[in-house]
Scaffold this active site. Structure first.
Site, PDB file in Angstrom:
ATOM      1  N   LEU B  80       3.086 -53.358  11.137  1.00 32.34           N
ATOM      2  CA  LEU B  80       2.316 -53.009   9.956  1.00 32.34           C
ATOM      3  C   LEU B  80       2.306 -51.494   9.798  1.00 32.34           C
ATOM      4  CD1 LEU B  80      -0.523 -55.559  10.603  1.00 32.34           C
ATOM      5  CD2 LEU B  80       1.084 -55.625   8.678  1.00 32.34           C
ATOM      6  N   CYS B  84       5.552 -45.349   6.044  1.00 26.49           N
ATOM      7  CA  CYS B  84       4.928 -44.100   6.505  1.00 26.49           C
ATOM      8  C   CYS B  84       5.232 -43.799   7.969  1.00 26.49           C
ATOM      9  CB  CYS B  84       3.429 -44.131   6.226  1.00 26.49           C
ATOM     10  SG  CYS B  84       2.477 -43.021   7.264  1.00 26.49           S
ATOM     11  N   CYS B  89       5.991 -40.425   6.101  1.00 20.76           N
ATOM     12  CA  CYS B  89       4.999 -39.391   6.458  1.00 20.76           C
ATOM     13  C   CYS B  89       5.109 -38.934   7.905  1.00 20.76           C
ATOM     14  CB  CYS B  89       3.564 -39.854   6.247  1.00 20.76           C
ATOM     15  SG  CYS B  89       3.309 -41.242   5.162  1.00 20.76           S
ATOM     16  N   HIS B 141       3.880 -47.575  15.813  1.00 20.34           N
ATOM     17  CA  HIS B 141       3.774 -48.880  15.156  1.00 20.34           C
ATOM     18  C   HIS B 141       2.811 -49.785  15.911  1.00 20.34           C
ATOM     19  CE1 HIS B 141       6.820 -47.615  12.514  1.00 20.34           C
ATOM     20  NE2 HIS B 141       7.893 -47.993  13.188  1.00 20.34           N
ATOM     21  N   PHE B 510     -16.748 -19.830  11.372  1.00 18.37           N
ATOM     22  CA  PHE B 510     -15.926 -18.623  11.336  1.00 18.37           C
ATOM     23  C   PHE B 510     -15.041 -18.532  12.578  1.00 18.37           C
ATOM     24  CE2 PHE B 510     -15.365 -13.985  11.459  1.00 18.37           C
ATOM     25  CZ  PHE B 510     -14.916 -13.818  10.171  1.00 18.37           C
TER      26      PHE B 510
END
Lengths: 530, 530
Positions: B80, B84, B89, B141, B510
């Site tokens: 699944l 990507c 990706c 995966h 910061f």
């Protein structure tokens, strides 16, 4: 003594500011740098004089000026911005970037395009990195001076001591200035703990290690006293350079008084990662004595339960302990102080003496940039007649190890004390070894995932399963600090709180740290752990 | 053909999933992986069958399941998560991390602890990095399969073709499944542009270059066709490895149709930074032919104004151009399509055929993760009776060069067309050379600042000076992508918009990217440029 230079009305290009600041840093006797409007330009009395031009004084001044007031800021250093760019936040970030990159060089040794740093080069020079910072420091300072003068039109006197005569009168650069209000913002300085031997050669803190005549040797073995942010940040850097580092801390790491809302999963992930990198972390101990003759050779310390004493050897002893506000300088004003020397202020930042305000590290609370700046702005608002209270009880927090470690809201432990249906979402999930879980992953840990190192970090959220409100968020990895500023804002400012459903509605920029997607996977029904 | 394995009710530890997926990837003929509840566990008909288990199908399934519905997801791959983690990706992020680290290695060559990469090692191997990704791909995966099964209790059939018989009937793994609704989510695939020679050896795209039999040589010189995200991201990677890269693009870089709200300051910063790294970027040209015999040797291209033709030489030709949805497979359903083959849906994600939904890259709009996931969830909500519309008109966006480039809201040019009092805040400020300005700076560019390289990036905000609303934000540097998810959410969801004053109220961590502090410096009075 030189009478200094008057730069009012003279444009100084940004590129010239760096060398100018460096010149004055080398020779402070050159006298004050005066940027004060003459009467024909502005003859109004000063609404406020800010003593100290660090984060609090500079931001307060800019705000007051923008509100239409007249301000003067006076600083003993030849630059605005204060300790942050000079010896605190900026060098800490230089060292933390070095720690991260050196950690990468070690973990990736001899893989892909990377040299075998771990086994061949082995070490980086702390002195060289420190000196690199020192050589470029003036350029950073120059930006503040340029911006404050040319873009924010502030009046200032630099490289000059301010002498407070009374609450409406200040002497600086041989001149007397009158003001309606005084804002005190000269900060704090590290104070050595009361241990015999702290004055030996080789004993340093974050500020003194920047002086070439204090840290004048390449350390081989470091002992750190303290278990809070500074200890972790500087310790992780020293270790990453190849300087074997031991941390001695009374409490557990990150369980020092200064750090709030520290989640135990997060804390343990940070400590374990530091140990994996070879650091020795010894808690429940207190330092007894710094050993050695003129040069320190180690720290004698005592187990706080058993009383047994041990020695940690090191040629550099780093004191990651307290700082003390410089409030003594304002004795003439008769201000009310707390037992640690902080100036006591009300929520408008006004001291016990009307017309005198204090902010930044001079007042109690976190020694953080947002508080310094916002307290300075709060003083300015109130001086200009806009009644404003500033409460800095809750805020996001972070530190560097070789990772960014960021958190906001409640830890899981705190949440369970307040809520009966606490749900957590975690990566790696419980019961899964970090080496077996390629997530969480984002830029900076893609190759750690590829190589199955288990160094991808930790993601955790703590949610109230009933109201579905996000109670706390924790993260250890890279590129997340900025995000937590806004996550914290959402949690504090969204009407009714920020829920898992709202977090799931965020348009994520994938790959990212995973909060939007993991919450989206879970918000279809009653919330359950993931 | 094998009948595959039935894993229902069998716990598969996360560590075992990676090798299992790899086994099925090597030998797809092993048959389907079936995780389907037997009737005694769940005998309800399927509320929805999701064809395709990528981002859209998997998230939609998880949501429908959590809502109390019954779902089945079927995917032709043995995992699944879809393209990507397999070819889009995730490898893009691996390559972009490599690009960033190699850029660091080059810029920092022979400085501090860094080897002289630029002059001595000079190159990294594209094949080695690609193969590193391939070897670890199964583990990524595995996380999706594990999470979907053990944590989200989804039913799925993997490594199996789904054959849609009609809108309520699907065949897979030799079995017939009935459903109330069908959700189509098998995505898109790259399509070569109509240029002679695209089938030559050496011509690749982001998906095909992952195949060892397609990219079976170490490229020395690359020509990229396209000027959008893929072109910039893969091109920056190739160049960073030492493979000299030329980009051929019709429009200017980042001015391709797919990218909205691109600010010219930001665009120019990105393009200039790429050119500083030695990339050749040629715009206003169109490809004419891919040259060479069996192996490509370059691209013949034409200036679109003059018609003059030129040749760009390269042994790898990378096609960074379009993708086409795989909608042909569902011809049996007679769905309405647009001219590019996208399935047309309404705001509930329902197609022209009631009970049939489509989402992800099969429908028009940005091919982005958030849209895939949210469109899948929207289909699930509507199927489960919760009327929900999803509009994905406005969203934050980003790409990688060797930097993170992120933006949200309007560009300055767009803002000036709509508002009369546009204020900008920028670092470096206008009129200042980037080499002279040590800011913006954050982790990842501290040493660039130290060395005065002018490689610290760009920060810009675009504000309506009247309403004080933030109209647009742009950033080029590191560690900011995550933050923009939430900045975008604040800009879209805060009642009345997100103002400069609210941004100034954020508790910054910061050093950070500078938005809170720069806005705080400016919000004291009427907003002016900074």
């Amino acid at each position: 003594m030189s009478t200094g230079i008057d730069i009012w009305g003279k444009f100084i290009p940004l590129a010239e500011w760096g060398p100018l600041v460096d010149e004055y840093l080398r020779d402070p006797a050159k006298g004050p740098i005066i940027n004060v409007a003459p009467p024909e330009v502005d003859d109004r009395p000063y609404d406020a004089i800010f003593i100290g031009g660090g984060a609090a004084g500079r931001f307060g001044s800019a705000f007051l000026k923008a509100r239409g007031g007249r301000q003067l800021v006076i600083d003993k250093w030849p630059f605005l911005g204060g300790s942050c760019p000079h010896e605190a936040c900026v060098p800490h970030h230089v060292f933390s970037e070095a720690a991260r990159m050196l950690d990468y060089a070690r973990l990736m040794s001899n893989r892909y395009w990377c040299e075998d740093f771990e086994n061949v080069k082995k070490r980086a020079s702390i002195l060289e990195i420190r000196d690199g910072f020192l050589q470029s420091r003036g350029a950073g300072h120059g930006v503040m001076n340029f911006q404050s003068k040319e873009q924010l039109n502030m009046e200032y006197i630099l490289n000059a001591e301010a002498r407070v005569i009374d609450k409406n009168t200040v002497e600086a650069a041989g001149r007397i200035f009158k003001c309606r209000n005084l804002v005190l913002a000269i900060g704090a300085r590290p104070t050595p703990p009361p241990i015999p031997g702290v004055d030996k050669h080789g004993v340093v803190n974050f500020a003194s290690m920047l002086h070439p005549d204090v840290l004048d040797f390449e350390p081989n073995r470091c002992v750190i006293v303290g278990g809070g942010k500074t200890a972790i940040e500087y310790g992780s850097f020293f270790q990453a350079t190849g300087c074997q580092t031991t941390i001695l801390t009374r409490s557990q790491l990150m369980r020092t008084k200064g750090l709030k809302h520290v989640d135990e999963d997060m804390r343990r992930w940070v400590e374990d990662a530091m140990k994996r990198r070879g650091m020795e972390i010894i808690d429940n101990v207190e330092p007894v004595e710094i050993l050695g003759n003129s040069h320190a050779t180690g720290v004698r310390y005592r187990n706080m339960t058993t009383g047994e004493e041990f020695t940690a050897e090191g040629d550099m002893i780093f004191l990651g302990t307290g700082e003390r506000p410089l409030s003594d300088q304002f004795d003439v004003l008769g201000l009310e102080l707390d037992e640690k020397g902080h100036i006591i202020v009300d929520a408008t930042m006004q001291t016990s003496v009307p017309g005198v305000y204090a902010c930044g590290d001079m007042i109690p609370g976190p020694r953080e940039m947002f508080k310094a700046r916002k307290s300075g702005v709060t003083a300015a608002r109130n001086i200009m007649g806009e009644y404003t209270e500033y409460v800095y009880e809750e805020f996001p927090d972070f530190l560097h190890s070789t990772y960014e470690v960021v958190w906001t809201g409640l830890s899981e432990e705190e949440a369970r004390q307040q809520y009966s249906n606490v749900v957590t979402i975690k990566l790696p999930p419980d019961g899964v070894r970090r080496e077996d879980c390629a997530l969480p992953v984002g830029d900076g840990s893609m190759f750690f995932a590829l190589e199955g190192m288990g160094e991808n970090g930790l993601l955790k959220s703590v949610i109230d399963g009933d109201s579905r409100k996000i109670l706390g968020l924790q993260f250890v990895a890279f590129g997340v600090r900025n995000a937590f500023q806004y996550l914290d804002y959402l949690m504090q400012k969204m009407p009714g709180g920020f829920t898992a459903d709202q977090l799931a509605d965020v348009n994520e920029l994938f790959l990212n740290e995973g909060y939007p997607q993991l919450h989206r996977l879970r918000v279809g029904g009653p919330l359950r752990d993931l």
